[in-house]
Design a protein around this motif. Structure first.
Motif, PDB file in Angstrom:
ATOM      1  N   ARG A   1       7.515 -34.004   8.127  1.00  0.00           N
ATOM      2  CA  ARG A   1       7.491 -32.551   7.950  1.00  0.00           C
ATOM      3  C   ARG A   1       6.455 -32.073   6.955  1.00  0.00           C
ATOM      4  O   ARG A   1       5.908 -30.973   7.087  1.00  0.00           O
ATOM      5  CB  ARG A   1       8.867 -32.072   7.462  1.00  0.00           C
ATOM      6  CG  ARG A   1       9.966 -32.101   8.499  1.00  0.00           C
ATOM      7  CD  ARG A   1      11.268 -31.648   7.863  1.00  0.00           C
ATOM      8  NE  ARG A   1      11.101 -30.408   7.106  1.00  0.00           N
ATOM      9  CZ  ARG A   1      11.929 -30.009   6.141  1.00  0.00           C
ATOM     10  NH1 ARG A   1      12.950 -30.773   5.802  1.00  0.00           N
ATOM     11  NH2 ARG A   1      11.715 -28.863   5.511  1.00  0.00           N
ATOM     12  N   HIS A   2       6.173 -32.868   5.933  1.00  0.00           N
ATOM     13  CA  HIS A   2       5.400 -32.374   4.799  1.00  0.00           C
ATOM     14  C   HIS A   2       4.001 -32.980   4.733  1.00  0.00           C
ATOM     15  O   HIS A   2       3.795 -34.137   5.106  1.00  0.00           O
ATOM     16  CB  HIS A   2       6.143 -32.669   3.489  1.00  0.00           C
ATOM     17  CG  HIS A   2       7.511 -32.084   3.439  1.00  0.00           C
ATOM     18  ND1 HIS A   2       8.642 -32.788   3.789  1.00  0.00           N
ATOM     19  CD2 HIS A   2       7.941 -30.850   3.085  1.00  0.00           C
ATOM     20  CE1 HIS A   2       9.717 -32.027   3.643  1.00  0.00           C
ATOM     21  NE2 HIS A   2       9.301 -30.839   3.217  1.00  0.00           N
TER      22      HIS A   2
ATOM     23  N   ALA B   1       0.509 -25.771  -5.446  1.00  0.00           N
ATOM     24  CA  ALA B   1       0.940 -24.617  -4.663  1.00  0.00           C
ATOM     25  C   ALA B   1       1.826 -25.113  -3.526  1.00  0.00           C
ATOM     26  O   ALA B   1       1.523 -26.134  -2.892  1.00  0.00           O
ATOM     27  CB  ALA B   1      -0.251 -23.837  -4.117  1.00  0.00           C
ATOM     28  N   ILE B   2       2.920 -24.398  -3.299  1.00  0.00           N
ATOM     29  CA  ILE B   2       3.831 -24.743  -2.202  1.00  0.00           C
ATOM     30  C   ILE B   2       3.879 -23.568  -1.238  1.00  0.00           C
ATOM     31  O   ILE B   2       4.212 -22.439  -1.636  1.00  0.00           O
ATOM     32  CB  ILE B   2       5.239 -25.064  -2.716  1.00  0.00           C
ATOM     33  CG1 ILE B   2       5.239 -26.366  -3.518  1.00  0.00           C
ATOM     34  CG2 ILE B   2       6.226 -25.162  -1.552  1.00  0.00           C
ATOM     35  CD1 ILE B   2       6.596 -26.763  -4.057  1.00  0.00           C
ATOM     36  N   LYS B   3       3.543 -23.843  -0.001  1.00  0.00           N
ATOM     37  CA  LYS B   3       3.638 -22.840   1.063  1.00  0.00           C
ATOM     38  C   LYS B   3       4.202 -23.522   2.296  1.00  0.00           C
ATOM     39  O   LYS B   3       3.605 -24.483   2.801  1.00  0.00           O
ATOM     40  CB  LYS B   3       2.266 -22.238   1.370  1.00  0.00           C
ATOM     41  CG  LYS B   3       2.283 -21.218   2.512  1.00  0.00           C
ATOM     42  CD  LYS B   3       0.913 -20.602   2.706  1.00  0.00           C
ATOM     43  CE  LYS B   3       0.885 -19.731   3.958  1.00  0.00           C
ATOM     44  NZ  LYS B   3       1.908 -18.665   3.933  1.00  0.00           N
ATOM     45  N   ASP B   4       5.331 -23.043   2.735  1.00  0.00           N
ATOM     46  CA  ASP B   4       6.031 -23.653   3.886  1.00  0.00           C
ATOM     47  C   ASP B   4       6.302 -25.120   3.578  1.00  0.00           C
ATOM     48  O   ASP B   4       6.944 -25.428   2.581  1.00  0.00           O
ATOM     49  CB  ASP B   4       5.205 -23.477   5.160  1.00  0.00           C
ATOM     50  CG  ASP B   4       4.952 -22.006   5.484  1.00  0.00           C
ATOM     51  OD1 ASP B   4       5.843 -21.184   5.186  1.00  0.00           O
ATOM     52  OD2 ASP B   4       3.862 -21.682   5.989  1.00  0.00           O
ATOM     53  N   ASP B   5       5.805 -26.030   4.405  1.00  0.00           N
ATOM     54  CA  ASP B   5       6.027 -27.461   4.203  1.00  0.00           C
ATOM     55  C   ASP B   5       4.774 -28.161   3.697  1.00  0.00           C
ATOM     56  O   ASP B   5       4.607 -29.367   3.901  1.00  0.00           O
ATOM     57  CB  ASP B   5       6.475 -28.113   5.515  1.00  0.00           C
ATOM     58  CG  ASP B   5       7.862 -27.638   5.943  1.00  0.00           C
ATOM     59  OD1 ASP B   5       8.683 -27.374   5.043  1.00  0.00           O
ATOM     60  OD2 ASP B   5       8.097 -27.522   7.153  1.00  0.00           O
TER      61      ASP B   5
ATOM     62  N   ALA C   1       5.009 -40.743  -5.893  1.00  0.00           N
ATOM     63  CA  ALA C   1       6.287 -40.071  -5.641  1.00  0.00           C
ATOM     64  C   ALA C   1       6.701 -40.223  -4.178  1.00  0.00           C
ATOM     65  O   ALA C   1       7.894 -40.295  -3.866  1.00  0.00           O
ATOM     66  CB  ALA C   1       6.182 -38.591  -6.004  1.00  0.00           C
ATOM     67  N   LYS C   2       5.719 -40.285  -3.306  1.00  0.00           N
ATOM     68  CA  LYS C   2       6.011 -40.468  -1.871  1.00  0.00           C
ATOM     69  C   LYS C   2       6.802 -41.750  -1.641  1.00  0.00           C
ATOM     70  O   LYS C   2       7.705 -41.796  -0.799  1.00  0.00           O
ATOM     71  CB  LYS C   2       4.693 -40.505  -1.092  1.00  0.00           C
ATOM     72  CG  LYS C   2       4.838 -40.777   0.391  1.00  0.00           C
ATOM     73  CD  LYS C   2       3.461 -40.869   1.056  1.00  0.00           C
ATOM     74  CE  LYS C   2       3.608 -41.267   2.518  1.00  0.00           C
ATOM     75  NZ  LYS C   2       2.285 -41.413   3.178  1.00  0.00           N
ATOM     76  N   ALA C   3       6.491 -42.784  -2.398  1.00  0.00           N
ATOM     77  CA  ALA C   3       7.210 -44.051  -2.261  1.00  0.00           C
ATOM     78  C   ALA C   3       8.609 -43.971  -2.849  1.00  0.00           C
ATOM     79  O   ALA C   3       9.523 -44.686  -2.421  1.00  0.00           O
ATOM     80  CB  ALA C   3       6.420 -45.172  -2.932  1.00  0.00           C
ATOM     81  N   HIS C   4       8.822 -43.071  -3.827  1.00  0.00           N
ATOM     82  CA  HIS C   4      10.133 -42.928  -4.450  1.00  0.00           C
ATOM     83  C   HIS C   4      11.085 -42.082  -3.613  1.00  0.00           C
ATOM     84  O   HIS C   4      12.298 -42.272  -3.653  1.00  0.00           O
ATOM     85  CB  HIS C   4       9.995 -42.291  -5.839  1.00  0.00           C
ATOM     86  CG  HIS C   4       9.563 -43.249  -6.903  1.00  0.00           C
ATOM     87  ND1 HIS C   4       8.273 -43.694  -7.016  1.00  0.00           N
ATOM     88  CD2 HIS C   4      10.264 -43.865  -7.903  1.00  0.00           C
ATOM     89  CE1 HIS C   4       8.180 -44.530  -8.037  1.00  0.00           C
ATOM     90  NE2 HIS C   4       9.368 -44.647  -8.594  1.00  0.00           N
TER      91      HIS C   4
END
Length: 314
Positions: free
Chosen positions: A10-11, A88-92, A112-115
């Motif tokens: 999703r992200h 910045a966060i916009k949608d996913d 962080a992706k691995a965590h």
């Protein structure tokens, strides 16, 4: 340069890496392809922007400007040792705005992706808070390094091996801790603002209990770093003041010794000057008159030394 990195199904991470400022091509692409606004990009592109948290209602975008350390630790300009980056966060999509000196933050996001492998709510915020933790750890390492340099200077001062180099290094440490203190205080304000907004009083930001706990842990960590840099700054200031007092005391001691020597050395000149005048003086015509002048000189010197000792001036 803009790179898209898939975080999960999703992200996405949109890595916006600029050598200096955003070029027109990247700015146009971010506006047209990702629906970001000029206002958001102006905040993210300003290398002098203060730490802040913003929500743009027009594009439904959260912006976090955060202070991080310059990867180039050999930079002579201490004001550039701390630089702003932007999330910045916009949608996913998570946008990361960095320069050459701060691009290492991307590695924290990938770590962080691995965590956080499983799909969960507020995953992008979890990535940001994880980056906050790593940035706080970097600050802690920098402060520890500063303390080591301070301890070396302090040891030299105690051994009376101080020099102009120590004065200059103390000045650099004072400047560095000032910049670190300002940057960390800005980060504290950002984290507090996010926690306040995520408490439920503002509708745009909804964080789960787990994510709020992570945010709270990040806030505790940055508060500890704030206390650590405040303590380090206070100690450096005290050492600097102590050093100045030592130098002033040495100057006073030197002037006192020179004054005593001047007084003592002037006495033989005065006595011999009298006996060198063309006038009758006691025992001046005797063969042992020079011995008499020496005795008078020594007696006067001893009297002056006794008087200075009596007055605690030696």
């Amino acid at each position: 340069m803009i790179n898209e990195i898939v975080l999960n199904k999703r992200h996405k991470l949109i890595d916006v890496h600029s050598t200096e400022n955003l070029n027109n091509t990247d700015r146009t692409k971010l506006i047209e392809d990702y629906d970001l606004t000029n206002e958001i990009l102006d905040y993210a592109d300003d290398e002098n922007e203060r730490a802040r948290f913003e929500y743009d209602e027009l594009s439904h975008t959260f912006l976090v400007v955060y202070n991080v350390q310059n990867e180039n630790e050999d930079s002579n300009d201490l004001s550039q040792r701390v630089l702003p980056i932007s999330f910045a966060i916009k949608d996913d999509q998570l946008f990361l705005f960095t320069s050459d000196s701060t691009h290492y933050i991307k590695d924290y996001i990938l770590e962080a992706k691995a965590h956080f492998t499983e799909e969960k709510e507020n995953l992008l915020w979890e990535f940001i808070f994880f980056a906050f933790d790593q940035i706080s750890s970097d600050y802690s390492d920098q402060i520890s390094s500063t303390d080591e340099r301070r301890n070396k200077i302090q040891a030299l001062i105690k051994k009376h091996h101080s020099s102009e180099n120590q004065i200059l290094e103390l000045s650099d440490l004072q400047d560095l801790t000032t910049y670190l203190n300002t940057a960390i205080n800005g980060n504290v304000a950002v984290v507090n603002q996010i926690e306040l907004i995520s408490s439920g009083k503002v509708q745009q930001l909804h964080l789960t209990k787990v994510t709020r706990e992570h945010l709270h842990d990040s806030m505790i960590e940055i508060e500890q770093i704030k206390n650590q840099v405040n303590l380090s700054s206070d100690i450096i200031d005290r050492i600097s003041n102590t050093y100045n007092n030592i130098l002033n005391n040495r100057t006073n001691t030197t002037m006192k010794v020179l004054t005593v020597y001047t007084i003592i050395l002037s006495i033989p000149t005065i006595v011999s000057g009298f006996y060198g005048m063309n006038m009758k003086l006691p025992v001046a015509d005797k063969g042992w008159s020079w011995v008499f002048s020496l005795i008078i000189t020594i007696v006067i010197i001893l009297i002056i030394l006794w008087d200075l000792h009596r007055r605690n001036s030696l």
